[in-house]
Scaffold this motif. Structure first.
Motif, PDB file in Angstrom:
ATOM      1  N   ASP A 103       0.860  -1.178   0.000  1.00  0.00           N
ATOM      2  CA  ASP A 103       0.000   0.000   0.000  1.00  0.00           C
ATOM      3  C   ASP A 103       0.899   1.231   0.000  1.00  0.00           C
ATOM      4  O   ASP A 103       1.341   1.688   1.055  1.00  0.00           O
ATOM      5  N   LEU A 104       1.190   1.724  -1.190  1.00  0.00           N
ATOM      6  CA  LEU A 104       2.142   2.825  -1.344  1.00  0.00           C
ATOM      7  C   LEU A 104       1.434   4.078  -1.829  1.00  0.00           C
ATOM      8  O   LEU A 104       0.694   4.031  -2.809  1.00  0.00           O
ATOM      9  N   ASN A 105       1.701   5.194  -1.144  1.00  0.00           N
ATOM     10  CA  ASN A 105       1.215   6.463  -1.683  1.00  0.00           C
ATOM     11  C   ASN A 105       2.112   6.830  -2.873  1.00  0.00           C
ATOM     12  O   ASN A 105       3.104   6.157  -3.144  1.00  0.00           O
ATOM     13  N   MET A 106       1.780   7.890  -3.585  1.00  0.00           N
ATOM     14  CA  MET A 106       2.530   8.233  -4.799  1.00  0.00           C
ATOM     15  C   MET A 106       4.021   8.444  -4.530  1.00  0.00           C
ATOM     16  O   MET A 106       4.866   7.981  -5.289  1.00  0.00           O
ATOM     17  N   MET A 107       4.336   9.106  -3.449  1.00  0.00           N
ATOM     18  CA  MET A 107       5.742   9.363  -3.113  1.00  0.00           C
ATOM     19  C   MET A 107       6.469   8.049  -2.823  1.00  0.00           C
ATOM     20  O   MET A 107       7.560   7.798  -3.345  1.00  0.00           O
ATOM     21  N   MET A 108       5.858   7.207  -1.995  1.00  0.00           N
ATOM     22  CA  MET A 108       6.483   5.927  -1.656  1.00  0.00           C
ATOM     23  C   MET A 108       6.575   5.028  -2.888  1.00  0.00           C
ATOM     24  O   MET A 108       7.543   4.289  -3.043  1.00  0.00           O
ATOM     25  N   LYS A 109       5.579   5.096  -3.756  1.00  0.00           N
ATOM     26  CA  LYS A 109       5.600   4.274  -4.966  1.00  0.00           C
ATOM     27  C   LYS A 109       6.801   4.651  -5.829  1.00  0.00           C
ATOM     28  O   LYS A 109       7.492   3.770  -6.348  1.00  0.00           O
ATOM     29  N   MET A 110       7.065   5.946  -5.958  1.00  0.00           N
ATOM     30  CA  MET A 110       8.208   6.398  -6.739  1.00  0.00           C
ATOM     31  C   MET A 110       9.515   5.895  -6.136  1.00  0.00           C
ATOM     32  O   MET A 110      10.430   5.521  -6.858  1.00  0.00           O
ATOM     33  N   LEU A 111       9.583   5.868  -4.813  1.00  0.00           N
ATOM     34  CA  LEU A 111      10.810   5.451  -4.135  1.00  0.00           C
ATOM     35  C   LEU A 111      10.948   3.939  -4.037  1.00  0.00           C
ATOM     36  O   LEU A 111      12.050   3.407  -4.168  1.00  0.00           O
ATOM     37  N   ALA A 112       9.861   3.230  -3.765  1.00  0.00           N
ATOM     38  CA  ALA A 112       9.955   1.824  -3.394  1.00  0.00           C
ATOM     39  C   ALA A 112       9.593   0.830  -4.497  1.00  0.00           C
ATOM     40  O   ALA A 112      10.034  -0.315  -4.446  1.00  0.00           O
ATOM     41  N   ALA A 113       8.805   1.209  -5.488  1.00  0.00           N
ATOM     42  CA  ALA A 113       8.345   0.238  -6.488  1.00  0.00           C
ATOM     43  C   ALA A 113       9.512  -0.407  -7.237  1.00  0.00           C
ATOM     44  O   ALA A 113       9.526  -1.628  -7.422  1.00  0.00           O
ATOM     45  N   GLY A 114      10.489   0.370  -7.636  1.00  0.00           N
ATOM     46  CA  GLY A 114      11.658  -0.175  -8.349  1.00  0.00           C
ATOM     47  C   GLY A 114      12.433  -1.173  -7.506  1.00  0.00           C
ATOM     48  O   GLY A 114      12.670  -2.300  -7.938  1.00  0.00           O
ATOM     49  N   PRO A 115      12.844  -0.780  -6.274  1.00  0.00           N
ATOM     50  CA  PRO A 115      13.554  -1.734  -5.426  1.00  0.00           C
ATOM     51  C   PRO A 115      12.734  -2.988  -5.087  1.00  0.00           C
ATOM     52  O   PRO A 115      13.285  -4.084  -5.017  1.00  0.00           O
ATOM     53  N   LEU A 116      11.427  -2.850  -4.906  1.00  0.00           N
ATOM     54  CA  LEU A 116      10.592  -4.024  -4.620  1.00  0.00           C
ATOM     55  C   LEU A 116      10.542  -4.953  -5.834  1.00  0.00           C
ATOM     56  O   LEU A 116      10.582  -6.181  -5.680  1.00  0.00           O
ATOM     57  N   GLN A 117      10.468  -4.397  -7.041  1.00  0.00           N
ATOM     58  CA  GLN A 117      10.484  -5.239  -8.247  1.00  0.00           C
ATOM     59  C   GLN A 117      11.824  -5.953  -8.372  1.00  0.00           C
ATOM     60  O   GLN A 117      11.879  -7.142  -8.690  1.00  0.00           O
ATOM     61  N   LYS A 118      12.913  -5.238  -8.105  1.00  0.00           N
ATOM     62  CA  LYS A 118      14.240  -5.859  -8.152  1.00  0.00           C
ATOM     63  C   LYS A 118      14.346  -6.987  -7.131  1.00  0.00           C
ATOM     64  O   LYS A 118      14.927  -8.036  -7.405  1.00  0.00           O
TER      65      LYS A 118
END
Length: 132
Positions: A103-118
């Protein structure tokens, strides 16, 4: 909810893949180098993600030879669920899918989505390597 998925085919029967994933002690072998302070039992694990957060998880649901779900046991920076599904391909191989729901807000999504996919991709690649 942000859903991150990574899938691989493992050259092992579904029972072996599930048994490996069902024990969180084995998950340390799936982690990338930026994970440290690892501590685990069969059902719980805690670790630190470099430059991000400390996370403690436990297995919340098990469906024999099909699915495992882990959730945080302590307050996490955001709501997260880690799930593995395994499916018998009928030829001695297993399709394993790692699904991270956060559950990521827009700011967290920008920061965390890439590392979580990796992280998800790294874990499925390592699973395939370890169980070959």
């Amino acid at each position: 909810m942000t859903v991150i998925e990574s899938t691989t085919i493992v050259n092992q029967p579904v029972e072996q893949v599930y048994a490996f994933l069902a024990d969180l002690n084995n998950h340390q072998r799936l982690m990338p180098e930026n994970i440290y302070n690892w501590s685990s039992t069969k059902d719980e694990a805690s670790f630190t993600i470099q430059n991000m957060a400390k996370l403690a998880i436990r297995i919340s649901d098990r469906i024999e030879n099909q699915e495992l779900t882990a959730i945080p046991t302590e307050k996490a920076p955001f709501e997260i669920e880690l799930k593995w599904t395994v499916a018998d391909n009928g030829n001695g191989t297993t399709t394993a899918k790692h699904i991270i729901s956060a559950d990521l807000n827009m700011m967290m999504k920008m920061l965390a989505a890439g590392p979580l996919q990796k992280l998800a991709d790294h874990q499925t690649e390592r699973l395939e390597e370890i169980l070959q």
